[in-house]
Structures are given as C-alpha cells and as structure tokens.
Design a protein around this motif. Sequence first.
Motif, mmCIF file in Angstrom:
data_model
loop_
_atom_site.group_PDB
_atom_site.id
_atom_site.type_symbol
_atom_site.label_atom_id
_atom_site.label_comp_id
_atom_site.label_asym_id
_atom_site.label_seq_id
_atom_site.Cartn_x
_atom_site.Cartn_y
_atom_site.Cartn_z
ATOM 1 N N LEU A 185 -10.749 33.377 -6.501
ATOM 2 C CA LEU A 185 -11.292 32.615 -7.765
ATOM 3 C C LEU A 185 -12.522 31.512 -7.654
ATOM 4 O O LEU A 185 -13.750 31.742 -8.121
ATOM 5 C CB LEU A 185 -10.180 31.565 -8.232
ATOM 6 N N HIS A 186 -12.668 30.771 -6.689
ATOM 7 C CA HIS A 186 -13.803 29.910 -6.437
ATOM 8 C C HIS A 186 -14.939 30.755 -5.951
ATOM 9 O O HIS A 186 -16.097 30.255 -6.282
ATOM 10 C CB HIS A 186 -13.325 28.959 -5.309
ATOM 11 N N CYS A 187 -14.679 31.518 -5.204
ATOM 12 C CA CYS A 187 -15.856 32.502 -4.710
ATOM 13 C C CYS A 187 -16.438 33.012 -5.972
ATOM 14 O O CYS A 187 -17.838 33.127 -6.107
ATOM 15 C CB CYS A 187 -15.391 33.695 -3.733
ATOM 16 N N ILE A 188 -15.712 33.819 -6.749
ATOM 17 C CA ILE A 188 -16.452 34.521 -8.003
ATOM 18 C C ILE A 188 -17.040 33.309 -9.003
ATOM 19 O O ILE A 188 -18.137 33.826 -9.580
ATOM 20 C CB ILE A 188 -15.179 35.426 -8.584
ATOM 21 N N LYS A 189 -16.453 32.257 -9.156
ATOM 22 C CA LYS A 189 -17.012 31.306 -9.861
ATOM 23 C C LYS A 189 -18.267 30.981 -9.613
ATOM 24 O O LYS A 189 -19.232 30.708 -10.208
ATOM 25 C CB LYS A 189 -16.133 29.972 -10.145
ATOM 26 N N ARG A 190 -18.371 30.509 -7.998
ATOM 27 C CA ARG A 190 -19.773 30.179 -7.634
ATOM 28 C C ARG A 190 -20.963 31.507 -7.715
ATOM 29 O O ARG A 190 -21.955 30.934 -7.953
ATOM 30 C CB ARG A 190 -19.627 30.177 -6.005
ATOM 31 N N LEU A 191 -20.395 32.698 -7.572
ATOM 32 C CA LEU A 191 -21.267 33.530 -7.782
ATOM 33 C C LEU A 191 -21.863 33.923 -9.155
ATOM 34 O O LEU A 191 -22.929 34.141 -9.510
ATOM 35 C CB LEU A 191 -20.730 35.126 -7.522
ATOM 36 N N GLU A 192 -20.836 33.618 -10.094
ATOM 37 C CA GLU A 192 -21.353 33.709 -11.470
ATOM 38 C C GLU A 192 -22.217 32.607 -11.998
ATOM 39 O O GLU A 192 -22.953 32.822 -12.768
ATOM 40 C CB GLU A 192 -19.979 33.617 -12.485
ATOM 41 N N LYS A 193 -21.990 31.277 -11.487
ATOM 42 C CA LYS A 193 -22.890 30.436 -11.618
ATOM 43 C C LYS A 193 -24.398 30.736 -11.095
ATOM 44 O O LYS A 193 -25.329 30.150 -11.704
ATOM 45 C CB LYS A 193 -22.556 28.955 -10.895
ATOM 46 N N LYS A 194 -24.360 31.610 -10.230
ATOM 47 C CA LYS A 194 -25.768 32.039 -9.583
ATOM 48 C C LYS A 194 -26.307 33.276 -10.661
ATOM 49 O O LYS A 194 -27.353 33.725 -10.110
ATOM 50 C CB LYS A 194 -25.514 32.481 -8.069
ATOM 51 N N GLY A 195 -25.659 33.666 -11.520
ATOM 52 C CA GLY A 195 -26.095 34.733 -12.399
ATOM 53 C C GLY A 195 -25.369 36.046 -11.961
ATOM 54 O O GLY A 195 -26.026 37.179 -12.524
ATOM 55 N N PHE A 196 -24.670 36.150 -11.047
ATOM 56 C CA PHE A 196 -24.037 37.556 -10.604
ATOM 57 C C PHE A 196 -23.055 38.095 -11.720
ATOM 58 O O PHE A 196 -22.397 37.301 -12.062
ATOM 59 C CB PHE A 196 -23.315 37.408 -9.261
ATOM 60 N N ASN A 197 -22.966 39.467 -11.909
ATOM 61 C CA ASN A 197 -22.043 39.912 -12.578
ATOM 62 C C ASN A 197 -20.861 40.636 -11.715
ATOM 63 O O ASN A 197 -21.110 41.665 -11.230
ATOM 64 C CB ASN A 197 -22.710 41.144 -13.419
#
Length: 294
Positions: free
Chosen positions: A107-119
């Motif tokens: 969960l936290h890893c995905i949220k950080r990636l999404e904040k960086k603009g990753f899909n």
Amino acid sequence: MSTFSGVNKIKIAFFSGTGGTARVANTFEKSLEAKGKIVIKHELNSRNKIINDSEDMLIIIYAVHACNAPESVYEYIDAIPKVDNKLAVVISVSGGGEITPNTACRLHCIKRLEKKGFNVIYEKMLIMPSNWIIPTIDGLAVRLLEVLPTKIDKIIDDLSSDITFRTKPSLLNRFLSYIGEFEKVGARSFGKRIKANENCNGCGWCEKACPRSNITLVNGTPVFNNNCLLCLKCIYGCPQRALEPGIGKFIVIKQGYNLNAIEKNNQIDRLDSVEKLAKGYLWKGIKEYLLNDN
C-alpha cells in the motif's frame, strides 16, 4: 493507456538481503528477456548509485518487512524524478503469502509511486522460504523454489494480455501496515546490537556484504551502526557463523538460512502432499499459493 506490447525497456529495482528477492528479480529478468524485452536490473543498496534510465516500465520487488516495504525501497522512490503516467508493477515477497497481516504490504509503496506520477497497473505477492522465526517446512520450501518460474511467467502473461491486478486491503490490514512502519525504528536498534563472537576472524565479509553499509571493521572487529534494515544477511551469510543478535534472538532461525542448501534437499517430504504438509493458518497462504494456478 500504454500497454505491455508497447513496452520495450523495463527496469527491475529490488532490495534483497538473504537472497530470496534477488532470485525473484533474476527469474523476472530471464522471463522478460525471453519475451524480447530489454531489462535493466538495479539492486537497491548503498553502493549502487541511483540512475534514472529511460525505461518504459518499472518493476519494484522487495521482501515484506513488518507488513511494508523496507526503507531502501521508499528512499529509491523518493529519489525518482516525477514521471508522466509511466507503468509500474509492485511485487512483494514473503514467507507466508497473501494473508493477514500482509495484504496491505504494498500500500505505502504504491501510494509513493502514484505521487510520483506512476500508473501502477499490477501488484502481486510471491512466496519464498521463510528466513525468520519459523522456517518453512522442507517439503514446502522446495516446492516454493520449484514453482517460482511458473508464477512469474503467469504474471508476465497477464501483463502481455493487458490484465491489470490491484487489491483492496481490509481496514485491519491497512492498520497493521501503518503500525508496522514502526518496525524500522526497531530494526535500527536490532542492528546496532549485533555482536561478533569468538569465531570472528576479521575477514571483513560482513562489511562488504551489508546492503546498507551499516558495518565497519575496526581493528579487525565489526562495528554495527544505526542504519540496519533487519535483512539478516550478515547473520546468515557470515562464513564463520560469528554474528549473533543482541536483542530479538527469536527472529533468527537457529539452523541458518541458505536457498542453495534448501534446493539440495529436494527429496525431503516429497512423498507428502501439500495438503498434508500445510496444515493450520500458519501455512494457509502457502497452501493456497501452491495449489492455485494464479
């Protein structure tokens, strides 16, 4: 939206301590290259400089640390420049599988990636033999190593078919994930208190091997600093078996941990079925994993 067919170059960023996640990363690399993809493999340790490559997709792989990703993964994501909808996949590796308390471990890893603009289009749990507290039953451990290429091929087939997979962790598991982040403080304390016993010959293996550069050899004796992630690589990998925890001794498997040794025992419990070996909740995730084609 971009599809896997349009992906040419893939970066695999992974953190590995005792070797399980490294094996997962290597197997992904082989399977992706067999599909004609260019693979950049980047191990997340303090000696490897972060390079921003022009990959089309990022795959992050890590062992679950207290219901979350290890700190090295967060540091890596935080250092990545923002992107525009670049595809990402998150693969967690555990000894117990996709069961409570681990279902929110990405969960936290995905949220950080999404904040960086990753899909983030895909997430999945893979299982490797356990390296802490309770060792995986030999017959199950061997099967986990054997089935790994098949599980990874299935993930790549899903991606090739543009199948997305995202989970919805329960509130309980989300809570456990947030609480688990405090383990990072405990890990530093654990690492600071590792001691070398009389078997230590000052070879310096631990200093060179530590993925966090947390160990310094002083007058032939390893000194442990405050940057440990509790990966246990030094304790299990020491050629002299000279390193012992000062606290949390119950975490370390007494007989050690070595994937190559597990593979050599490939006839152990071979006559017993998965159902017979994997009894009880402790082995529930492994049982479902080994008996499920997904």
